[in-house]
Design a protein around this motif. Structure first.
Motif, PDB file in Angstrom:
ATOM      1  N   GLY A 190       0.791  -1.224   0.000  1.00 40.25           N
ATOM      2  CA  GLY A 190       0.000   0.000   0.000  1.00 40.25           C
ATOM      3  C   GLY A 190       0.824   1.275   0.000  1.00 40.25           C
ATOM      4  N   ASP A 191       2.094   1.196  -0.387  1.00 42.25           N
ATOM      5  CA  ASP A 191       2.935   2.401  -0.376  1.00 42.25           C
ATOM      6  C   ASP A 191       2.784   3.184  -1.678  1.00 42.25           C
ATOM      7  N   LYS A 192       2.938   4.511  -1.566  1.00 40.61           N
ATOM      8  CA  LYS A 192       2.765   5.396  -2.729  1.00 40.61           C
ATOM      9  C   LYS A 192       4.094   5.642  -3.416  1.00 40.61           C
ATOM     10  N   ALA A 193       4.022   5.916  -4.730  1.00 39.05           N
ATOM     11  CA  ALA A 193       5.224   6.339  -5.455  1.00 39.05           C
ATOM     12  C   ALA A 193       5.576   7.771  -5.042  1.00 39.05           C
ATOM     13  N   PRO A 194       6.882   8.096  -4.978  1.00 36.71           N
ATOM     14  CA  PRO A 194       7.299   9.491  -4.713  1.00 36.71           C
ATOM     15  C   PRO A 194       7.149  10.300  -6.003  1.00 36.71           C
ATOM     16  N   LEU A 195       5.918  10.616  -6.344  1.00 40.62           N
ATOM     17  CA  LEU A 195       5.620  11.117  -7.686  1.00 40.62           C
ATOM     18  C   LEU A 195       6.313  12.450  -7.995  1.00 40.62           C
ATOM     19  N   ALA A 196       6.311  13.370  -7.042  1.00 38.41           N
ATOM     20  CA  ALA A 196       6.929  14.683  -7.302  1.00 38.41           C
ATOM     21  C   ALA A 196       8.415  14.502  -7.628  1.00 38.41           C
ATOM     22  N   GLU A 197       9.089  13.624  -6.904  1.00 38.41           N
ATOM     23  CA  GLU A 197      10.518  13.379  -7.156  1.00 38.41           C
ATOM     24  C   GLU A 197      10.725  12.735  -8.525  1.00 38.41           C
ATOM     25  N   ILE A 198       9.840  11.796  -8.865  1.00 36.18           N
ATOM     26  CA  ILE A 198       9.972  11.112 -10.150  1.00 36.18           C
ATOM     27  C   ILE A 198       9.728  12.093 -11.301  1.00 36.18           C
ATOM     28  N   VAL A 199       8.750  12.980 -11.122  1.00 32.42           N
ATOM     29  CA  VAL A 199       8.480  13.994 -12.142  1.00 32.42           C
ATOM     30  C   VAL A 199       9.685  14.923 -12.296  1.00 32.42           C
ATOM     31  N   ALA A 200      10.311  15.285 -11.176  1.00 34.56           N
ATOM     32  CA  ALA A 200      11.492  16.160 -11.241  1.00 34.56           C
ATOM     33  C   ALA A 200      12.610  15.488 -12.040  1.00 34.56           C
ATOM     34  N   VAL A 201      12.803  14.189 -11.834  1.00 37.88           N
ATOM     35  CA  VAL A 201      13.825  13.440 -12.588  1.00 37.88           C
ATOM     36  C   VAL A 201      13.440  13.396 -14.067  1.00 37.88           C
ATOM     37  N   LYS A 202      12.185  13.113 -14.330  1.00 39.08           N
ATOM     38  CA  LYS A 202      11.699  13.045 -15.715  1.00 39.08           C
ATOM     39  C   LYS A 202      12.031  14.333 -16.472  1.00 39.08           C
ATOM     40  N   LYS A 203      11.830  15.461 -15.798  1.00 43.63           N
ATOM     41  CA  LYS A 203      11.997  16.764 -16.465  1.00 43.63           C
ATOM     42  C   LYS A 203      13.457  17.094 -16.754  1.00 43.63           C
ATOM     43  N   LYS A 204      14.386  16.358 -16.152  1.00 43.86           N
ATOM     44  CA  LYS A 204      15.804  16.627 -16.413  1.00 43.86           C
ATOM     45  C   LYS A 204      16.237  16.144 -17.798  1.00 43.86           C
ATOM     46  N   TYR A 205      15.450  15.240 -18.389  1.00 41.28           N
ATOM     47  CA  TYR A 205      15.895  14.600 -19.629  1.00 41.28           C
ATOM     48  C   TYR A 205      14.916  14.841 -20.773  1.00 41.28           C
ATOM     49  N   GLU A 206      15.414  14.645 -21.995  1.00 41.97           N
ATOM     50  CA  GLU A 206      14.596  14.818 -23.195  1.00 41.97           C
ATOM     51  C   GLU A 206      13.829  13.530 -23.507  1.00 41.97           C
ATOM     52  N   ASN A 207      12.689  13.688 -24.142  1.00 36.79           N
ATOM     53  CA  ASN A 207      11.949  12.538 -24.689  1.00 36.79           C
ATOM     54  C   ASN A 207      11.596  11.470 -23.653  1.00 36.79           C
ATOM     55  N   VAL A 208      11.257  11.914 -22.454  1.00 36.99           N
ATOM     56  CA  VAL A 208      10.880  10.960 -21.413  1.00 36.99           C
ATOM     57  C   VAL A 208       9.389  11.107 -21.118  1.00 36.99           C
ATOM     58  N   TYR A 209       8.673  10.007 -21.123  1.00 38.42           N
ATOM     59  CA  TYR A 209       7.247   9.982 -20.820  1.00 38.42           C
ATOM     60  C   TYR A 209       7.030   9.252 -19.499  1.00 38.42           C
ATOM     61  N   LEU A 210       5.880   9.499 -18.888  1.00 39.75           N
ATOM     62  CA  LEU A 210       5.587   8.866 -17.595  1.00 39.75           C
ATOM     63  C   LEU A 210       4.209   8.223 -17.649  1.00 39.75           C
ATOM     64  N   LEU A 211       4.154   6.958 -17.246  1.00 42.58           N
ATOM     65  CA  LEU A 211       2.889   6.227 -17.153  1.00 42.58           C
ATOM     66  C   LEU A 211       2.696   5.792 -15.705  1.00 42.58           C
ATOM     67  N   SER A 212       1.518   6.075 -15.165  1.00 41.60           N
ATOM     68  CA  SER A 212       1.222   5.626 -13.806  1.00 41.60           C
ATOM     69  C   SER A 212       0.004   4.704 -13.809  1.00 41.60           C
ATOM     70  N   ASP A 213       0.158   3.576 -13.157  1.00 40.73           N
ATOM     71  CA  ASP A 213      -0.956   2.644 -12.976  1.00 40.73           C
ATOM     72  C   ASP A 213      -1.659   3.030 -11.673  1.00 40.73           C
ATOM     73  N   GLU A 214      -2.867   3.537 -11.814  1.00 38.32           N
ATOM     74  CA  GLU A 214      -3.606   4.027 -10.640  1.00 38.32           C
ATOM     75  C   GLU A 214      -4.626   3.003 -10.134  1.00 38.32           C
ATOM     76  N   ALA A 215      -4.358   1.729 -10.376  1.00 37.70           N
ATOM     77  CA  ALA A 215      -5.316   0.678 -10.007  1.00 37.70           C
ATOM     78  C   ALA A 215      -5.787   0.809  -8.558  1.00 37.70           C
ATOM     79  N   HIS A 216      -4.842   0.974  -7.625  1.00 32.43           N
ATOM     80  CA  HIS A 216      -5.210   1.002  -6.205  1.00 32.43           C
ATOM     81  C   HIS A 216      -5.405   2.415  -5.663  1.00 32.43           C
ATOM     82  N   SER A 217      -5.082   3.438  -6.458  1.00 37.90           N
ATOM     83  CA  SER A 217      -5.189   4.803  -5.942  1.00 37.90           C
ATOM     84  C   SER A 217      -6.385   5.561  -6.529  1.00 37.90           C
TER      85      SER A 217
END
Lengths: 410, 89
Positions: A190-217
């Motif tokens: 039942g633990d959550k992803a550190p989404l804000a941190e992951i988004v910050a990492v994503k934004k550092k690089y080019e051509n990176v997409y993010l998919l989140s499975d929200e099945a339980h959230s």
């Protein structure tokens, strides 16, 4: 010549060692009568259900039952066709429009299950020059989905944005697109992803997409139940949201929503969408109605978390080790698989149903009694559940009731 | 498996893999470049994942899951690791 399934021999002997006697086992649990969202008759006993992922308790919502009955009478028991053949009815389109409105996204695709949504989207989205970077603790449907992809598949350490950063950095000079795959809430603990941190990492690089499975959230997090991206304020940074109707939405089916301008071509390219029968109209109608109830379900979310906190506190007070926190999933750690099976059996025989989860399906090799709460659980039911946990834990020898401490095992 | 016939990994790569494998070699069998992960070391899918994560840390690389079906022995893994290290430079 080996028999057909001899390669599963180690699993068979493990199963027989754990469940080989005459006791009840988790693969045989049968609900003879469903009494409500939170109770069923199992083995002749009234049993409190604390392991159904029915987070908001919408499986008996009167509005959804009515809509399902009407669709059943109007459209029949099934579509007998895939979404791209004869299996798209007005209801499927309405549901996709409702999803677009719910998530405030341009595009939505409805699949026949959440598993198929992951299988279809993850096997189709990325091409041979591309990379998928997935959280190591992702669900089996994500593992199976990426296995069908022609992209290179790389795992990063669970919930570790720094490890993801390191791996994206190694790929920075490679021309392909990259897709990060995470889950809003991970099912076992039942633990959550550190989404804000992951988004910050994503934004550092080019051509990176993010998919989140929200099945339980989905339905659980966010003021309007849109899941972790809503709660974390990152909705525009999540390019693809996959989810299911089989938990908070209280029925069955899967979906993917996105603002990507080319999204619609996926309807023709995704085999798990093209080559399987669409959802029956009654299911589609109840999902559409329940999605509205999820959106306006603030009171249900409050009750869900109040219930989760009550069970968490109650089981902690008994002296049980809990591996989850502040989550609608309460995961009790048993010392080993044998104790976990004994614990699980004691609970089901006393009228409490939880999920038994054993390695390798669990993180850290945990043997878990996994409970999931429902907004419809009453205080009295949870008091009964906690009392039964205390009794069984003492009987099995996981806690000594007087001193409230764990007994060393092995 | 994709390596040219007769290609041998460097002794340093093999030594590093042997070192990581110590904690995974529960039966204590003698490790050689030809030791097979599945048949000789009884690795199941979960152990493979844990082991690969340690190899990634030790060499500071990402090992794509895609190559795993083609890696049966320690020698094949060593060659695969060397290839990834060379590509990352």
């Amino acid at each position: 010549m080996a028999a057909l399934l001899d390669r599963f021999a180690p699993i068979m002997s493990q199963r027989d060692a754990l469940f080989g006697d005459d006791g009840v086992n988790p693969f045989q649990v049968k609900m003879d009568q469903v009494l409500s969202q939170t109770e069923a008759m199992i083995g002749g006993r009234r049993t409190i259900l604390v392991g159904t992922n029915n987070y908001l308790g919408l499986t008996f919502a009167p509005e959804a039952l009515k809509a399902a009955h009407e669709a059943l009478d109007a459209c029949g028991t099934g579509t007998t066709g895939s979404r791209v053949a004869n299996g798209t009815y007005y209801g499927h389109k309405e549901l996709e429009d409702s999803l677009c409105e719910f998530f405030n996204k341009e595009h939505a695709m409805v699949f026949s299950t959440g598993f198929l949504a992951n299988l279809g989207i993850l096997s189709t989205l990325m091409g041979p020059e591309d990379y998928i970077l997935m959280d190591a603790d992702c669900h089996a449907s994500i593992y199976d989905g990426v296995r069908g992809s022609s992209a290179q598949i790389i795992r990063f350490r669970h919930n570790d944005a720094a490890d993801l950063d390191k791996r994206l950095n190694r790929l920075a000079d490679k021309p392909g697109n990259k897709l990060i795959v995470i889950e809003g809430i991970y099912s076992m603990l039942g633990d959550k992803a550190p989404l804000a941190e992951i988004v910050a990492v994503k934004k550092k690089y080019e051509n990176v997409y993010l998919l989140s499975d929200e099945a339980h959230s989905l339905g659980v997090l966010g003021k309007y139940g849109r899941g972790l991206p809503e709660e974390a304020g990152c909705e525009d940074d999540v390019d693809f949201i996959v989810g299911t109707f089989s938990k908070s939405v209280g029925t069955v089916g899967g979906f993917c929503v996105s603002n990507h301008p080319q999204f619609d071509i996926l309807r023709l390219m995704t085999r798990a969408y093209v080559f399987t029968a669409s959802l029956p109209p009654s299911v589609v109608a109840s999902a559409t109605v329940n999605l509205g109830l999820v959106k306006n379900g603030g009171a249900l979310r409050k009750r869900l978390m109040r219930n989760a906190n009550k069970l968490h506190a109650g089981l902690t007070a008994i002296g049980l080790k809990i591996a989850s926190e502040n989550s609608p999933v309460v995961a009790v750690v048993a010392p080993d698989p044998v104790m976990a099976v004994a614990f699980w059996r004691g609970l089901i025989e006393a009228g409490v149903y939880v999920n038994l989860a054993l390695p390798p399906a669990t993180p850290y090799g945990y043997s878990l009694l996994r409970a999931s709460l429902c907004a419809a659980h009453t205080e009295e039911q949870l008091d009964e559940v906690i009392a039964i946990f205390a009794e069984v834990a003492a009987k099995v020898g996981i806690v000594a009731p007087a001193e409230k401490k764990r007994v060393a095992v092995g | 498996m994709n390596a040219p016939t007769g290609a041998e990994p460097s002794p340093d790569t093999l030594a590093a893999l042997f070192e990581i494998l110590k904690s995974f070699n529960k039966a204590g069998i003698a490790l050689t470049p030809g030791t097979r992960f599945s048949e000789d070391l009884n690795f199941d899918s979960l152990i493979v994942m844990e082991f690969v994560a340690e190899v990634e840390d030790a060499f500071d690389i990402s090992v794509p899951l895609n190559i795993l079906p083609d890696v049966a022995t320690i020698r094949e893994l060593a060659l695969a690791v060397e290839k990834i290290v060379a590509e990352d430079k």
